[in-house]
Enzyme design. Structure first.
Site, short mmCIF file in Angstrom:
data_model
loop_
_atom_site.label_atom_id
_atom_site.label_comp_id
_atom_site.label_asym_id
_atom_site.label_seq_id
_atom_site.Cartn_x
_atom_site.Cartn_y
_atom_site.Cartn_z
N GLY A 111 34.18 54.47 45.56
CA GLY A 111 34.82 53.48 44.69
C GLY A 111 35.79 52.62 45.46
O GLY A 111 35.98 52.75 46.68
N SER A 112 36.44 51.71 44.75
CA SER A 112 37.37 50.77 45.36
C SER A 112 38.62 51.50 45.87
O SER A 112 38.98 52.55 45.34
CB SER A 112 37.79 49.72 44.33
OG SER A 112 36.66 49.03 43.82
N PRO A 113 39.27 50.95 46.90
CA PRO A 113 40.51 51.57 47.39
C PRO A 113 41.58 51.58 46.30
O PRO A 113 41.66 50.67 45.48
CB PRO A 113 40.91 50.65 48.56
CG PRO A 113 39.67 49.93 48.95
CD PRO A 113 38.87 49.78 47.70
N LYS A 117 41.35 58.44 44.67
CA LYS A 117 40.49 59.42 45.34
C LYS A 117 41.31 60.47 46.09
O LYS A 117 41.04 61.66 45.98
CB LYS A 117 39.52 58.68 46.30
CG LYS A 117 38.58 57.73 45.60
CD LYS A 117 37.54 57.16 46.55
CE LYS A 117 38.13 56.18 47.53
NZ LYS A 117 38.54 54.91 46.88
N SER A 563 30.54 29.62 40.40
CA SER A 563 31.05 29.22 39.08
C SER A 563 31.14 27.71 38.93
O SER A 563 31.83 27.22 38.03
CB SER A 563 32.43 29.84 38.83
OG SER A 563 33.36 29.36 39.79
N LYS A 606 42.37 30.31 37.53
CA LYS A 606 41.87 28.94 37.53
C LYS A 606 42.61 28.07 36.53
O LYS A 606 42.93 26.91 36.80
CB LYS A 606 40.36 28.95 37.24
CG LYS A 606 39.53 29.59 38.33
CD LYS A 606 38.07 29.69 37.91
CE LYS A 606 37.23 30.36 38.99
NZ LYS A 606 35.82 30.51 38.59
#
Length: 691
Positions: A111-113, A117, A563, A606
């Protein structure tokens, strides 16, 4: 609301570098010597609420950023003692860790940092039984000094054995020293009184002294080395072997510069334990496991399979070419982690053993926004304050601002981010700012200031680039123009920027019309025009196969994403029909070949970029309407217009009533879309694109 957590247990320094709770039991008897036993795991539920005597106002919980918590500050929130209960949002991973600890299974978390974990891995060590810990001793082998013997004993016995050997060696050395000095006195007395030769007496005394010292080395070698000492441990070992070289991971033999002449260090004294031996009966944690070289992964695989591994020299600087111990026990639970690319470079056989004897789990990076989760995020702030030890407590409004930032960083409507390491960094910076300002409690203004100071390097670079380019940008936020649209993009992950998109239509120069895109977004420009080509071909009175379409993305350094579809489509249609576009408007959104406006990512950043640039209106996909969480200062500056179809975009963007009405009516009739509120935004489907 649960109130069954154990009381906070004071920590003390572990001899091996970790922090361990001191001996104390819980109120309900669920802990022995400060650690949960395997039998207790069935009692650990996956639902852990906010602990402490805290009232919850259920009437306002749904709309309140604190989930209805009624607190004066974060000191009112009690932090759970058990690490496994401090994990937020990763319920599946948490349950797997608890099950793996009970069944002694390996785990791989991807998974993402910053999603928890390492905290889960450390929590597993607190769930393992302390009673099974062992000490490991290394002995001199009289038959082969290059193959030291290994012995395991219950935790705490190793020190007693070494002390007994040292005491025996001390007594033996005392007797030898006493005998040595008696002999030296006799020899010197004989040389002085009988032989009348002082020099002979001194030389004889020196030879006797060196002879005794040399022979003493043999008795010193009999004292074993305590390789692994678990005497003072209150929890099972936790060894972080992330990025470890072969010697630190597998054990090594120290280099000995004196390897002859009786001055060498005994082989067993030069043996050093690696992370796999230190993790015996505990947890071996390896983050970014794909960074381990293949040979280390192969040897790690052997250690997992055999439960023991001999220590030998692992580098050219060690003296292990000849030294190799008997197998040293290394019965550990391996917790491996990493990002998605970790599985690509991981040895397939090692991964097979994890899958065959354990679990693989994907870590969530967002979680559904509910009152219960908001209360847990308030507890997270309290946890960070307690863990740091130098931060002031946070006022309720400051906690609300942090939870609002968690919503913004999630990038999904009705979700909260689970990348809590970065969010914890925001808490610490806000606390530091509050301390520097002399505040007793961290306030909302401290958090707002921290948000500016805790930007990532990428975001700082992006903001600096945006600031520097303002002197040269081709920004227009008033009037009207043909073939020119204010597009929106994101740089550095969370820095919005307004980029002009220009289109021009010319007679074809080749065999057929083509799209000619300039700038670094050539591929994205071509894809965007390809997506809208069906619509352009349908409603245009002219044969666009006889024309070249030039599209230019202005000042696009550092920008990526897909996008820009509605921006390109609007610019091209404006150029084809010679219909001017309002320049006080900016837009973002992807586009299907049927004209549906699809959701994109980064809409909040944005919109803020459009407001900073002076635009009065901004068009976003209707599916992103719930993702908008702009700062309060921008709400009055800009009007947000959600759309579901390209016909709505053109109706808003184009000016000049006769031309616009004719064009929009023609597009509606061709696509068969009802314009006024009859478009089903849910039909757009799909997930937001990265930018």
């Amino acid at each position: 609301m649960s109130n069954e957590s154990t009381k906070d247990t004071p920590l003390h320094d572990d001899p091996d570098g970790g922090e361990e709770p001191s001996d104390s039991g819980s109120e309900d008897g669920s802990m022995a010597d400060g650690v949960e036993t395997v039998e207790d795991l069935d009692d650990l539920g996956s639902e852990v609420g906010v602990e402490g005597d805290v009232d919850i106002n259920e009437e306002i919980a749904e709309d309140d950023l604190l989930g209805g918590l009624e607190i004066d500050d974060t000191s009112d929130i009690e932090v759970p003692d058990r690490l496994v209960d401090q994990v937020i949002g990763q319920e599946e991973a948490r349950d797997i860790i608890m099950r793996a600890a009970k069944q002694h299974r390996h785990v791989m978390m991807i998974g993402s940092p910053g999603t928890g974990k390492s905290l889960l891995a450390k929590a597993m060590s607190h769930l393992l039984p302390k009673e099974s810990l062992q000490d490991v001793l290394v002995y001199h082998n009289p038959d082969d000094s290059n193959e030291p013997k290994v012995r395991t004993v219950p935790a705490g016995k190793g020190e007693q054995i070494v002390d007994a050997h040292q005491e025996e060696a001390r007594k033996r050395n005392q007797m030898r020293s006493f005998l040595m000095w008696i002999i030296i006195l006799l020899v010197v007395g004989y040389a002085l009184l009988i032989a009348n030769n002082v020099l002979l007496g001194i030389l004889a005394a020196g030879v006797i002294y060196l002879g005794f010292r040399y022979s003493n080395r043999g008795s010193d070698a009999m004292v074993p080395k305590l390789l692994i000492n678990n005497a003072d441990r209150q929890i099972a070992p936790f060894e972080d072997a992330t990025g470890a070289h072969a010697g630190a991971l597998l054990g090594d033999v120290r280099h000995d510069p004196f390897q002859s002449g009786g001055m060498e260090t005994p082989s067993h004294d030069r043996v050093e334990a690696g992370a796999i031996q230190k993790a015996h009966k505990g947890v071996l944690f390896i983050d970014e496991i794909n960074t381990l070289d293949i040979r280390s992964q192969q040897k790690l695989m052997t250690a997992i399979q055999e439960g023991k591994f001999s220590i030998t020299g692992q580098s050219e600087r060690s003296s292990g070419a000849m030294v190799q111990t008997e197998p040293v026990p290394c019965d550990f639970i391996m917790v491996a982690s990493g990002n998605m690319d970790a599985m690509e470079n991981m040895h397939p056989a090692l991964r097979s053993r994890v899958r065959g004897y354990g679990y693989e789990v994907y870590m969530d990076d967002t979680i559904e926004d509910t009152p219960e989760m908001r209360r847990k995020y308030a507890r997270f702030v309290a946890q960070e304050v307690e863990k740091d030890g130098q931060l002031p407590d946070f006022e309720p409004d400051a906690v609300r601002e942090i939870i609002l930032e968690a919503k913004r960083r999630a990038g999904r409507k009705d979700h909260l981010t689970l990348e809590l390491r970065d969010l914890g960094g925001l808490v610490r910076v806000a606390g530091d700012i509050a301390r520097s300002r002399g505040h007793e409690y961290a306030k909302r203004d401290d958090v707002l200031q921290a948000k500016k100071r805790s930007r990532s390097i990428e975001q700082q670079f992006a903001d600096d680039y945006i600031e520097r380019r303002k002197d040269y940008e081709l920004k227009v936020s008033n009037g009207e123009a043909v073939g020119r649209v204010n597009g929106l993009a994101v740089m550095g992950g969370d820095s919005g920027i307004m980029l002009p998109v220009m289109a021009e239509v010319t007679p074809r120069q080749g065999e057929g019309g083509e799209v000619i895109a300039t700038g670094q977004l050539k591929e994205n420009a071509e894809e965007a025009v390809d997506n809208v080509s069906a619509i352009i071909k349908k409603f245009s009175d002219e044969d666009i196969s006889q024309k070249d379409i030039h599209v230019q993305f202005v000042q696009t350094q550092g920008v990526d994403g897909d996008s820009a579809s509605i921006t390109v489509a609007t610019a091209v249609i404006s150029a084809l029909e010679n219909a001017p576009i309002s320049q006080n408007l900016a837009m973002t959104g992807s586009l299907s070949v049927r004209g549906d406006v699809l959701p994109v990512g980064g809409v909040t950043h944005k919109i803020e970029a459009a407001a900073k640039a002076g635009c009065e209106r901004v068009i976003i996909p209707a599916a992103n309407e719930q993702d908008v969480m702009i700062e309060d200062e921008y709400r009055e500056q800009i009007e947000i217009i959600p759309v579901s179809h390209i016909s709505e975009v053109l109706d808003i963007a184009l000016v000049g009533e006769p031309e616009k009405d004719s064009l929009v009516d023609r597009l509606k009739s061709i696509t068969g879309k009802a314009f006024e509120g009859k478009v089903d935004s849910g039909a757009t489907g799909g997930s937001p694109s990265p930018q």
